[in-house]
Scaffold this motif. Structure first.
Motif, PDB file in Angstrom:
ATOM      1  N   ALA A   1      -1.898   1.213  -9.661  1.00 58.14           N
ATOM      2  CA  ALA A   1      -1.811   2.456  -8.901  1.00 58.14           C
ATOM      3  C   ALA A   1      -1.802   3.664  -9.832  1.00 58.14           C
ATOM      4  O   ALA A   1      -2.525   4.644  -9.618  1.00 58.14           O
ATOM      5  CB  ALA A   1      -0.560   2.447  -8.023  1.00 58.14           C
TER       6      ALA A   1
ATOM      7  N   PHE B   1      -0.480   7.962  -5.561  1.00 56.89           N
ATOM      8  CA  PHE B   1      -1.651   8.837  -5.445  1.00 56.89           C
ATOM      9  C   PHE B   1      -1.263  10.210  -4.913  1.00 56.89           C
ATOM     10  O   PHE B   1      -1.800  11.226  -5.359  1.00 56.89           O
ATOM     11  CB  PHE B   1      -2.727   8.187  -4.578  1.00 56.89           C
ATOM     12  CG  PHE B   1      -3.672   7.322  -5.361  1.00 56.89           C
ATOM     13  CD1 PHE B   1      -4.894   7.813  -5.783  1.00 56.89           C
ATOM     14  CD2 PHE B   1      -3.321   6.038  -5.722  1.00 56.89           C
ATOM     15  CE1 PHE B   1      -5.762   7.033  -6.525  1.00 56.89           C
ATOM     16  CE2 PHE B   1      -4.179   5.242  -6.468  1.00 56.89           C
ATOM     17  CZ  PHE B   1      -5.408   5.741  -6.870  1.00 56.89           C
ATOM     18  N   GLU B   2      -0.331  10.255  -3.974  1.00 60.84           N
ATOM     19  CA  GLU B   2       0.107  11.559  -3.472  1.00 60.84           C
ATOM     20  C   GLU B   2       0.799  12.362  -4.572  1.00 60.84           C
ATOM     21  O   GLU B   2       0.487  13.535  -4.781  1.00 60.84           O
ATOM     22  CB  GLU B   2       1.043  11.378  -2.271  1.00 60.84           C
ATOM     23  CG  GLU B   2       0.322  11.020  -0.990  1.00 60.84           C
ATOM     24  CD  GLU B   2       1.200  11.214   0.232  1.00 60.84           C
ATOM     25  OE1 GLU B   2       2.419  11.426   0.075  1.00 60.84           O
ATOM     26  OE2 GLU B   2       0.662  11.145   1.353  1.00 60.84           O
TER      27      GLU B   2
ATOM     28  N   ASN C   1       0.208   4.700  -2.053  1.00 63.73           N
ATOM     29  CA  ASN C   1       0.184   5.994  -1.387  1.00 63.73           C
ATOM     30  C   ASN C   1       1.119   6.977  -2.080  1.00 63.73           C
ATOM     31  O   ASN C   1       0.756   8.142  -2.328  1.00 63.73           O
ATOM     32  CB  ASN C   1       0.588   5.829   0.077  1.00 63.73           C
ATOM     33  CG  ASN C   1       0.400   7.097   0.880  1.00 63.73           C
ATOM     34  OD1 ASN C   1      -0.718   7.575   1.048  1.00 63.73           O
ATOM     35  ND2 ASN C   1       1.488   7.648   1.380  1.00 63.73           N
ATOM     36  N   TYR C   2       2.317   6.511  -2.434  1.00 68.09           N
ATOM     37  CA  TYR C   2       3.283   7.354  -3.138  1.00 68.09           C
ATOM     38  C   TYR C   2       2.710   7.852  -4.463  1.00 68.09           C
ATOM     39  O   TYR C   2       2.788   9.042  -4.788  1.00 68.09           O
ATOM     40  CB  TYR C   2       4.571   6.571  -3.384  1.00 68.09           C
ATOM     41  CG  TYR C   2       5.591   7.301  -4.227  1.00 68.09           C
ATOM     42  CD1 TYR C   2       6.553   8.122  -3.637  1.00 68.09           C
ATOM     43  CD2 TYR C   2       5.597   7.175  -5.623  1.00 68.09           C
ATOM     44  CE1 TYR C   2       7.490   8.789  -4.410  1.00 68.09           C
ATOM     45  CE2 TYR C   2       6.524   7.853  -6.393  1.00 68.09           C
ATOM     46  CZ  TYR C   2       7.460   8.653  -5.788  1.00 68.09           C
ATOM     47  OH  TYR C   2       8.377   9.333  -6.559  1.00 68.09           O
TER      48      TYR C   2
ATOM     49  N   PRO D   1       0.813  -1.233   0.000  1.00 70.12           N
ATOM     50  CA  PRO D   1       0.000   0.000   0.000  1.00 70.12           C
ATOM     51  C   PRO D   1       0.840   1.272   0.000  1.00 70.12           C
ATOM     52  O   PRO D   1       0.374   2.312  -0.474  1.00 70.12           O
ATOM     53  CB  PRO D   1      -0.814  -0.130   1.294  1.00 70.12           C
ATOM     54  CG  PRO D   1      -0.934  -1.603   1.517  1.00 70.12           C
ATOM     55  CD  PRO D   1       0.387  -2.169   1.046  1.00 70.12           C
ATOM     56  N   SER D   2       2.067   1.193   0.509  1.00 70.59           N
ATOM     57  CA  SER D   2       2.911   2.392   0.505  1.00 70.59           C
ATOM     58  C   SER D   2       3.225   2.845  -0.919  1.00 70.59           C
ATOM     59  O   SER D   2       3.387   4.040  -1.188  1.00 70.59           O
ATOM     60  CB  SER D   2       4.215   2.143   1.268  1.00 70.59           C
ATOM     61  OG  SER D   2       5.027   1.188   0.608  1.00 70.59           O
TER      62      SER D   2
END
Length: 274
Positions: free
Chosen positions: A170, A127-128, A124-125, A120-121
């Motif tokens: 992603a 999407f951020e 997160n990267y 998930p990290s």
């Protein structure tokens, strides 16, 4: 391009392959272009190669205080931003599966990274960087656009926003969010005079995907060949292929165009494969 000369334009990711071509073209057309990238050294070096008025800034698109410092510098040097191009983005290995489609046996094969192995990290990267990296610069630079004529925002989406690409879940999801956000912003800003549109590039060779699509000798990888087979024009895009669409979106004659996401993809999105 009608009315570009003298405009103050901010481009995030402005020294990358695609947005670098935009920087060069807009500066040549007489705009004052501020490029923002993660490296001050690379931003300065790229700006020095440009003809025209170009400034380079090193700042993360996720660091609002740093962007506000850049904003103040541009404001005091040239005045308020007229056009914002949100070009920063990218992918992460932890958001990519090894295979386009999972096989049952992959579940017990430790050498194959499946959907269940994605971190998930990594999501997160991605999407951020892509989504928040569009939202935050817009909050910083678009406020001065409110109530002024001829101001617009161009986001950089992807052909993956129309059809999710295999393996890169992603990235596909993040770019779909950019297209949706473009439409949302276009409606939200419609009565303020700010137009918001997006360009969705197809497959262009850039630093992030070159090794995925081509071998060291320049020949195509299997995935690269698959993409060419799915692109009716039979080639990858070149950065210059994006410029005419950018010019049209920024032109004052496009004053009634807002909330659109334009594919520039050699027909990839239109092709069903048969």
């Amino acid at each position: 391009m009608q009315g570009i000369a003298g405009k103050v334009i901010v481009i995030t990711g402005g020294y990358g392959v695609l947005c670098g071509a935009m920087t060069q073209a807009l500066a040549k057309a007489g705009a004052k272009v501020a490029i923002i990238g993660s490296s001050q050294e690379k931003a300065d070096a790229f700006a020095q190669t440009m003809k025209g008025e170009v400034l380079g800034f090193g700042a993360s698109v996720l660091d609002k205080p740093a962007l506000e410092t850049v904003y103040q510098h541009i404001l005091h040097t040239w005045g308020p931003c007229d056009i914002l191009i949100n070009g920063a983005g990218g992918n992460h290995p932890q958001g990519i599966t090894d295979r386009p489609m999972m096989e049952v046996d992959d579940l017990t094969n430790d050498s194959v990274k499946t959907f269940f192995d994605l971190d998930p990290s990594g999501f997160n990267y991605v999407f951020e960087l892509n989504f928040l990296g569009t939202l935050i610069p817009t909050q910083v630079f678009a406020k001065d656009m409110v109530g002024r004529k001829g101001c617009s925002i161009v986001n950089i989406s992807s052909i993956a926003s129309f059809k999710p690409l295999t393996k890169v879940s992603a990235y596909s999801g993040a770019k779909a969010a950019i297209s949706n956000f473009t439409q949302w912003l276009a409606v939200h800003f419609a009565k303020t005079g700010i137009r918001v549109n997006a360009i969705a590039p197809g497959f262009f060779l850039a630093d992030q995907n070159r090794s995925l699509l081509t071998n060291s000798d320049g020949s195509l990888t299997p995935r690269g060949q698959q993409i060419i087979n799915q692109t009716p024009m039979g080639r990858f895009g070149s950065p210059e292929d994006l410029l005419s669409t950018l010019y049209w979106l920024l032109d004052e004659h496009s004053a009634f165009v807002t909330g659109v996401v334009i594919p520039v993809d050699g027909g990839f999105n239109a092709f069903a494969g048969v």
